[in-house]
Design a protein around this motif. Structure first.
Motif, PDB file in Angstrom:
ATOM      1  N   THR A  18      70.179   8.986  -5.089  1.00 46.42           N
ATOM      2  CA  THR A  18      69.362   7.824  -4.740  1.00 46.42           C
ATOM      3  C   THR A  18      69.832   7.190  -3.439  1.00 46.42           C
ATOM      4  O   THR A  18      69.029   6.841  -2.569  1.00 46.42           O
ATOM      5  N   VAL A  19      71.167   7.030  -3.299  1.00 41.15           N
ATOM      6  CA  VAL A  19      71.736   6.440  -2.078  1.00 41.15           C
ATOM      7  C   VAL A  19      71.410   7.296  -0.862  1.00 41.15           C
ATOM      8  O   VAL A  19      70.993   6.796   0.194  1.00 41.15           O
ATOM      9  N   LEU A  20      71.589   8.626  -0.982  1.00 49.30           N
ATOM     10  CA  LEU A  20      71.292   9.530   0.124  1.00 49.30           C
ATOM     11  C   LEU A  20      69.812   9.482   0.492  1.00 49.30           C
ATOM     12  O   LEU A  20      69.441   9.501   1.673  1.00 49.30           O
ATOM     13  N   PHE A  22      67.679   6.936   0.059  1.00 45.93           N
ATOM     14  CA  PHE A  22      67.362   5.676   0.736  1.00 45.93           C
ATOM     15  C   PHE A  22      67.909   5.650   2.162  1.00 45.93           C
ATOM     16  O   PHE A  22      67.272   5.117   3.082  1.00 45.93           O
ATOM     17  N   ASN A  23      69.097   6.228   2.366  1.00 45.54           N
ATOM     18  CA  ASN A  23      69.652   6.304   3.725  1.00 45.54           C
ATOM     19  C   ASN A  23      68.774   7.170   4.626  1.00 45.54           C
ATOM     20  O   ASN A  23      68.533   6.856   5.788  1.00 45.54           O
ATOM     21  N   TYR A  24      68.316   8.283   4.082  1.00 46.90           N
ATOM     22  CA  TYR A  24      67.441   9.172   4.848  1.00 46.90           C
ATOM     23  C   TYR A  24      66.138   8.470   5.206  1.00 46.90           C
ATOM     24  O   TYR A  24      65.658   8.541   6.339  1.00 46.90           O
ATOM     25  N   LYS A  26      65.623   5.321   5.454  1.00 45.47           N
ATOM     26  CA  LYS A  26      65.892   4.246   6.418  1.00 45.47           C
ATOM     27  C   LYS A  26      65.945   4.798   7.834  1.00 45.47           C
ATOM     28  O   LYS A  26      65.357   4.255   8.767  1.00 45.47           O
ATOM     29  N   LYS A  27      66.658   5.927   8.013  1.00 42.30           N
ATOM     30  CA  LYS A  27      66.743   6.567   9.324  1.00 42.30           C
ATOM     31  C   LYS A  27      65.378   7.079   9.767  1.00 42.30           C
ATOM     32  O   LYS A  27      65.012   7.004  10.933  1.00 42.30           O
ATOM     33  N   GLU A  30      63.361   4.164  10.988  1.00 38.55           N
ATOM     34  CA  GLU A  30      63.831   3.714  12.299  1.00 38.55           C
ATOM     35  C   GLU A  30      63.342   4.655  13.387  1.00 38.55           C
ATOM     36  O   GLU A  30      62.910   4.217  14.460  1.00 38.55           O
TER      37      GLU A  30
END
Length: 231
Positions: A18-20, A22-24, A26-27, A30
């Motif tokens: 889940t963390v990975l 959401f980070n992906y 987000k990038k 951007e």
């Protein structure tokens, strides 16, 4: 016990995934935002050398992010064409206003006005020999030599025709309505090397006078014929 361990590992893996994710995302968001906020700017299409006259063929339009865009970035090819490069520019390099100089700024250096294969040469003149100080930079003149050999009679000779004027005195740009009048005693010409030598020799033997060309462009033969037919 083993089932609990498997459950815990599954929960941990789920959290990591889940963390990975959401980070992906987000990038990704951007990157999408940057791509959506682009603007067109002028860049060098090929290498441009210092002191080179910039042409449209040497330029290209590219897209760059608006965020962080330099305030002096040139956004129109018309802003750069015809100006002089102040520095070496690499292919793809974005042009900034301080990279270039306009005609008035470049006129601070007479060496930038001289075309390749020509030389700048100053000749001494007085009020009469300079057409009453009415010659301006970028005018074209004929050069006349009058030797001081009075024994053989005074005979003037046309030694050069249609020569471009680079400067009068120390002024290298044309006068405007607010330019104060300053009498000058020298005119700087753009000449071929051997022609320059001939002018120097003529000046040592006698006087140099200048004859001013017109700036008015005559109508073409076609225009004259059309005017005649209209009558």
């Amino acid at each position: 016990m083993r089932s609990k361990l498997i459950l815990i590992m599954a929960l941990v893996m789920g959290i990591v995934t889940t963390v990975l994710f959401f980070n992906y995302m987000k990038k990704f968001d951007e990157a999408s935002l940057v791509n959506e906020s682009l603007t067109d700017v002028v860049a060098a299409k090929q290498a441009i050398k210092k002191n080179e006259l910039v042409t449209a063929a040497e330029l290209q339009m590219i897209k760059v992010p608006i965020k962080g865009l330099h305030a002096e970035t040139i956004k129109s090819v018309a802003e750069a064409v015809g100006k002089i490069s102040n520095t070496d520019l690499a292919p793809g390099e974005v042009l900034l206003s301080h990279h270039l100089q306009n005609e008035k700024e470049e006129a601070l250096f007479v060496s930038r006005k001289v075309h390749d294969g020509y030389r700048a040469l100053s000749v001494g003149v007085n009020l009469v020999r300079s057409v009453s100080n009415l010659i301006e930079p970028n005018d074209f003149v004929d050069v006349v030599s009058t030797p001081n050999d009075k024994n053989n009679g005074i005979v003037s000779t046309l030694i050069l025709e249609n020569v471009r004027v680079l400067a009068i005195g120390r002024r290298m740009i044309e006068s405007g309505t607010d330019t104060p009048y300053v009498e000058y005693s020298s005119v700087t010409l753009e000449v071929k090397p051997q022609d320059g030598v001939n002018v120097i020799n003529a000046g040592e033997k006698g006087n140099i006078s200048l004859m001013l060309h017109t700036r008015v462009v005559p109508p073409s033969a076609t225009a004259k014929e059309g005017s005649g037919n209209a009558k």
